[in-house]
Design an enzyme around this catalytic site. Structure first.
Site, PDB file in Angstrom:
ATOM      1  N   TYR A   1       0.841  -1.095  -0.031  1.00  0.00           N
ATOM      2  CA  TYR A   1      -0.414  -0.222   0.161  1.00  0.00           C
ATOM      3  C   TYR A   1       0.633   1.856   0.491  1.00  0.00           C
ATOM      4  O   TYR A   1       0.306   2.735  -0.254  1.00  0.00           O
ATOM      5  CB  TYR A   1      -0.715   0.228   0.954  1.00  0.00           C
ATOM      6  CG  TYR A   1      -1.902  -1.071   1.022  1.00  0.00           C
ATOM      7  CD1 TYR A   1      -2.355  -2.120   0.227  1.00  0.00           C
ATOM      8  CD2 TYR A   1      -2.700  -1.448   2.609  1.00  0.00           C
ATOM      9  CE1 TYR A   1      -2.963  -2.605   0.802  1.00  0.00           C
ATOM     10  CE2 TYR A   1      -3.413  -2.567   2.844  1.00  0.00           C
ATOM     11  CZ  TYR A   1      -3.081  -3.481   1.464  1.00  0.00           C
ATOM     12  OH  TYR A   1      -4.215  -4.875   1.598  1.00  0.00           O
TER      13      TYR A   1
ATOM     14  N   HIS B   1       1.556 -11.589   2.354  1.00  0.00           N
ATOM     15  CA  HIS B   1      -0.193 -11.123   1.943  1.00  0.00           C
ATOM     16  C   HIS B   1      -0.616 -11.746   0.842  1.00  0.00           C
ATOM     17  O   HIS B   1      -1.486 -12.223   0.807  1.00  0.00           O
ATOM     18  CB  HIS B   1       0.329  -9.975   1.259  1.00  0.00           C
ATOM     19  CG  HIS B   1      -0.284  -8.173   1.158  1.00  0.00           C
ATOM     20  ND1 HIS B   1       0.004  -7.262   0.700  1.00  0.00           N
ATOM     21  CD2 HIS B   1      -1.645  -8.998   0.412  1.00  0.00           C
ATOM     22  CE1 HIS B   1      -1.365  -6.813   0.696  1.00  0.00           C
ATOM     23  NE2 HIS B   1      -2.015  -7.508   0.530  1.00  0.00           N
TER      24      HIS B   1
HETATM   25  P1  NDP Z   1     -14.115  -1.999   1.869  1.00  0.00           P
HETATM   26  O1  NDP Z   1     -14.975  -3.076   1.397  1.00  0.00           O
HETATM   27  O2  NDP Z   1     -14.009  -1.862   2.880  1.00  0.00           O
HETATM   28  O3  NDP Z   1     -14.917  -1.038   0.634  1.00  0.00           O
HETATM   29  C1  NDP Z   1     -14.328   0.508   1.055  1.00  0.00           C
HETATM   30  C2  NDP Z   1     -15.414   1.204  -0.016  1.00  0.00           C
HETATM   31  O4  NDP Z   1     -16.794   1.209   0.970  1.00  0.00           O
HETATM   32  C3  NDP Z   1     -14.720   2.783  -0.189  1.00  0.00           C
HETATM   33  O5  NDP Z   1     -15.201   2.971  -1.516  1.00  0.00           O
HETATM   34  C4  NDP Z   1     -15.544   3.429   0.843  1.00  0.00           C
HETATM   35  O6  NDP Z   1     -15.452   4.483   0.702  1.00  0.00           O
HETATM   36  C5  NDP Z   1     -16.664   2.820   1.067  1.00  0.00           C
HETATM   37  N1  NDP Z   1     -16.913   2.854   2.855  1.00  0.00           N
HETATM   38  C6  NDP Z   1     -16.758   2.341   3.698  1.00  0.00           C
HETATM   39  N2  NDP Z   1     -18.118   2.548   4.495  1.00  0.00           N
HETATM   40  C7  NDP Z   1     -18.637   3.111   3.774  1.00  0.00           C
HETATM   41  C8  NDP Z   1     -20.422   3.093   4.936  1.00  0.00           C
HETATM   42  N3  NDP Z   1     -19.880   3.310   6.121  1.00  0.00           N
HETATM   43  N4  NDP Z   1     -20.994   3.319   3.821  1.00  0.00           N
HETATM   44  C9  NDP Z   1     -20.807   3.771   2.398  1.00  0.00           C
HETATM   45  N5  NDP Z   1     -19.721   3.831   2.255  1.00  0.00           N
HETATM   46  C10 NDP Z   1     -18.466   3.081   2.603  1.00  0.00           C
HETATM   47  O7  NDP Z   1     -12.490  -2.163   0.772  1.00  0.00           O
HETATM   48  P2  NDP Z   1     -10.759  -2.501   0.601  1.00  0.00           P
HETATM   49  O8  NDP Z   1     -10.914  -3.588  -0.474  1.00  0.00           O
HETATM   50  O9  NDP Z   1     -10.635  -1.618   0.934  1.00  0.00           O
HETATM   51  O10 NDP Z   1     -10.865  -3.478   1.751  1.00  0.00           O
HETATM   52  C11 NDP Z   1     -10.942  -3.318   3.614  1.00  0.00           C
HETATM   53  C12 NDP Z   1      -9.239  -3.562   3.611  1.00  0.00           C
HETATM   54  O11 NDP Z   1      -9.301  -4.981   3.447  1.00  0.00           O
HETATM   55  C13 NDP Z   1      -8.157  -2.557   3.022  1.00  0.00           C
HETATM   56  O12 NDP Z   1      -8.266  -1.295   2.545  1.00  0.00           O
HETATM   57  C14 NDP Z   1      -7.355  -3.472   3.191  1.00  0.00           C
HETATM   58  O13 NDP Z   1      -6.396  -2.730   4.477  1.00  0.00           O
HETATM   59  C15 NDP Z   1      -7.610  -4.691   3.761  1.00  0.00           C
HETATM   60  N6  NDP Z   1      -7.558  -5.909   2.088  1.00  0.00           N
HETATM   61  C16 NDP Z   1      -7.088  -6.514   2.124  1.00  0.00           C
HETATM   62  C17 NDP Z   1      -6.259  -7.533   1.019  1.00  0.00           C
HETATM   63  C18 NDP Z   1      -5.261  -8.672   1.158  1.00  0.00           C
HETATM   64  O14 NDP Z   1      -4.868  -9.250   0.092  1.00  0.00           O
HETATM   65  N7  NDP Z   1      -5.256  -8.976   2.369  1.00  0.00           N
HETATM   66  C19 NDP Z   1      -6.735  -7.286  -0.161  1.00  0.00           C
HETATM   67  C20 NDP Z   1      -7.592  -6.055  -0.354  1.00  0.00           C
HETATM   68  C21 NDP Z   1      -7.898  -5.394   0.922  1.00  0.00           C
HETATM   69  P3  NDP Z   1     -15.449   5.907   1.287  1.00  0.00           P
HETATM   70  O15 NDP Z   1     -14.039   6.113   1.376  1.00  0.00           O
HETATM   71  O16 NDP Z   1     -15.852   6.848   0.823  1.00  0.00           O
HETATM   72  O17 NDP Z   1     -16.323   5.559   2.459  1.00  0.00           O
END
Ligand code: NDP
Length: 272
Positions: free
Chosen positions: A47, A105
């Site tokens: 990241y 990862h």
């Molecule tokens: P998420 O499933 O957490 O979704 C994030 C999105 O949801 C953003 O666009 C955010 O918008 C929106 N969101 C969050 N809360 C709300 C809410 N209450 N209402 C409406 N919209 C909301 O996506 P990620 O893929 O980021 O997954 C979370 C975390 O998992 C990552 O950030 C990372 O740390 C981890 N990860 C790990 C991976 C791995 O391979 N180990 C792969 C992918 C992710 P906004 O910002 O506008 O609120």
């Protein structure tokens, strides 16, 4: 908020995802999140935000032992040659002498599991991390990791009500390992689903809260939603104020299919 226990690790059931949360704005948001009750930050070498996460921890003024910091070793760094050097660099960027949990990862088809997990064990022995775990490992790969004697405390995988992870979940719980749900909102694309909309109305909660509550109600499951917005970060913390009925838990679980992923595989899943 309850904690999920695996071996001796106690992990808050809700963490803050930090993918794309970076720069000064990111550090400030992380500090605010820690102030509002988040106690677990999910970072990764991939990241490119470890320095900002470290700044956020410092800015928050929270005692170090009150923040559970996780980082993940980039799949290109999990071989013997680069693993420990890359972790040392992560710690320098984070301005910490150790993290709480260090993950591989993604498994890398060019590096045997026994080699990468061996390096993970060394990182723990050197005090670089309190606990170790993996991410995106299938059952065969976790078995190979466990065969080294490693105490794997979590497997981080994509999990939400549209993806069927029952097999992996059952396997992990049988071994006392927690499961961390990444992309718990399907990167936002879950929202708008008619069943989430209808349950949100029924419980007078947001759709995101229903989706996240469903996850943390599972035995040994931790969710790490990301938001770049303070109000939504607060909203997501609110999932411990209510419960879903058994019937609604089942109804949401019935939506899942094995292949509904929103996140691309770093490597083709076929290699194993
Ligand atoms: P998420 O499933 O957490 O979704 C994030 C999105 O949801 C953003 O666009 C955010 O918008 C929106 N969101 C969050 N809360 C709300 C809410 N209450 N209402 C409406 N919209 C909301 O996506 P990620 O893929 O980021 O997954 C979370 C975390 O998992 C990552 O950030 C990372 O740390 C981890 N990860 C790990 C991976 C791995 O391979 N180990 C792969 C992918 C992710 P906004 O910002 O506008 O609120």
């Amino acid at each position: 908020m309850h904690k999920v226990t695996s071996f001796n690790a106690e992990i808050p059931a809700l963490g803050m995802g930090t993918y794309t949360i970076n720069g000064n704005r990111g550090a400030q948001l992380i500090a605010k999140a820690l102030g509002m009750g988040y106690a677990y930050l999910d970072s990764a070498q991939m990241y490119d935000n470890e320095a900002d996460v470290g700044k956020g921890v410092k800015l928050s003024g929270q005692p170090r032992e009150d923040v559970f910091v996780l980082t993940k070793v980039h799949p290109e760094n999990i071989g013997k040659k680069d693993f420990l050097n890359s972790v040392e660099e992560s710690l320098r960027k984070l301005s910490l002498d150790h993290v709480d949990l260090l993950l591989i990862h993604w498994p890398n088809p060019n590096v045997p599991v026994v080699e990468s997990v061996g390096e993970l064990i060394k990182a723990k022995e050197r005090g670089y991390t309190r606990f170790i775990g993996v991410s995106n490992f299938n059952i065969a790969q976790i078995n190979a990791a466990l065969a080294t004697g490693a105490e794997i405390v979590t497997n981080q995988v994509e999990f939400h009500c549209l993806i069927d992870q029952r097999k992996v979940h059952e396997f992990l719980r049988g071994k006392g390992i927690s499961m961390t749900a990444y992309s718990p909102l399907g990167q936002g694309r879950l929202l708008g689903h008619p069943m989430l909309a209808s349950l949100a109305k029924k419980y007078d909660r947001s759709q995101a809260q229903i989706a996240l509550r469903w996850l943390v109600a599972h035995d040994g499951v931790i969710a790490i939603p990301r938001s770049s917005n303070e109000n939504r970060l607060t909203e997501n913390l609110g999932i411990f104020e209510f419960e879903l009925s058994e019937q609604d838990m089942k109804a949401l679980g019935s939506l899942s299919t094995p292949s509904q992923r929103f996140v691309d595989w770093y490597y083709s899943p076929q290699w194993d």
